[in-house]
Scaffold this active site. Sequence first.
Site, PDB file in Angstrom:
ATOM      1  N   GLU A 158       0.799  -1.235   0.000  1.00 49.08           N
ATOM      2  CA  GLU A 158       0.000   0.000   0.000  1.00 49.08           C
ATOM      3  C   GLU A 158       0.831   1.283   0.000  1.00 49.08           C
ATOM      4  O   GLU A 158       0.565   2.199   0.780  1.00 49.08           O
ATOM      5  CB  GLU A 158      -0.962  -0.005   1.193  1.00 49.08           C
ATOM      6  CG  GLU A 158      -1.919  -1.199   1.190  1.00 49.08           C
ATOM      7  CD  GLU A 158      -2.844  -1.216   2.397  1.00 49.08           C
ATOM      8  OE1 GLU A 158      -2.763  -0.287   3.231  1.00 49.08           O
ATOM      9  OE2 GLU A 158      -3.650  -2.156   2.519  1.00 49.08           O
ATOM     10  N   GLU A 266      -7.222 -10.526  -0.078  1.00 47.63           N
ATOM     11  CA  GLU A 266      -8.040  -9.797   0.899  1.00 47.63           C
ATOM     12  C   GLU A 266      -9.481  -9.592   0.401  1.00 47.63           C
ATOM     13  O   GLU A 266     -10.059  -8.517   0.573  1.00 47.63           O
ATOM     14  CB  GLU A 266      -7.373  -8.466   1.259  1.00 47.63           C
ATOM     15  CG  GLU A 266      -5.912  -8.658   1.684  1.00 47.63           C
ATOM     16  CD  GLU A 266      -5.263  -7.415   2.268  1.00 47.63           C
ATOM     17  OE1 GLU A 266      -5.991  -6.542   2.775  1.00 47.63           O
ATOM     18  OE2 GLU A 266      -4.022  -7.330   2.223  1.00 47.63           O
TER      19      GLU A 266
END
Length: 382
Positions: A158, A266
């Site tokens: 991220e 995820e």
Amino acid sequence: MRKSVILFVCLCAPSMLLFGQNSSPRTLKEAYGGAFKVGCAVNSGIVSGRNAKALSILQDNFNAISPENDLKPEVIHPARDRWNFGPGDRYVQFGKEHGMFVLGHTLIWHNQTPSFFFTHDDGTPNSRDEMREVLRSYIETVIKHYDGKVDAWDVVNEIVGDDGNYRSTVWTNAFDGDGDEIVRLAFKYASEYSPGTELYYNDFNMWRPAKRDGVIRMIRMLQKEGIRIDGVGIQAHWGLNYPKNEYIEACIDSFATLGIKVMVTELDVDVLPISREGQVIGRSLNDPLYQLEEFEEYLDPYKNGLPPEVDRQLAERYSEIMGIFYRKRDKIDRVTFWGMDDGMSWKNGSPIPNRTNYPLLWNRGLDPKTAFKSVLDVPSLY
């Protein structure tokens, strides 16, 4: 004539049992066995094995695992003078004992990383040179500890923003905004210290074209400089009506052109209001304002159970998403759900705390939901 019919039925019955309805896949890894690995994020409760039902579900349905928190920096290195490999070691041993693909998640991330990584004892910030050594030494210590024990690492997590540029985080700020250097060094050291482990980049919202293109630029930068990257993980924290399917497909197709593995990571589907337009970043939604009665009634509408109509919508959305993945199975190496049951999901607390969400395939009692059946049935539709 009557006897012949009876004889025919009796002779055919065993074949009908073997090849008819009972031969349909009953678990996720059976249904998707020829397509891609099916993974699940696990917490320490599942790893402990104390919940026999959860353990059975995991063993039956999944052949890959990801650690929810046990390999993040705040757990492994909670203080400057302390390392804590116990939870991670138990996770890795659990995965190996059950013959699963074991992911290490994650090495370099701005979240859940202690502040001492970036400062001296007196609180003054490290210099850029000092940060290079912090990054190197942390990766060396962790990745060598698990060398040969995990199959892959999410090396960087991220770091790219929705606009395709690097995000302003504690890591990028410590390198004067130079995200390229962080990514280069992280993958370089990970490759040097664990040459037999696959190395991935992992991020959310990569269906957004600008962010997708920014990550592609970053990966090509590594490839041009001869630094190994083996795969990219497309986080799938999505909702009932976002993102658009064409964005999902374009994202998968674009990353597949890079010659690296593409994973969907995820995966969960949010059914609650407020985050329906996409993943929310920031802490403003933690404001006590949203705990007031009028907001609570709107934002947390399913405290007493998921209405049948919403349950049906969730099942249809999962079928839609998994259909995309199955059609593109030649481009996808793994699909990982971010949790097993609704009770363990992080979506109960994000982006607004203390809500009752239903984003996964098993309910809080570990019974399969309608969505589980819809996901199970997808391969038979193609």
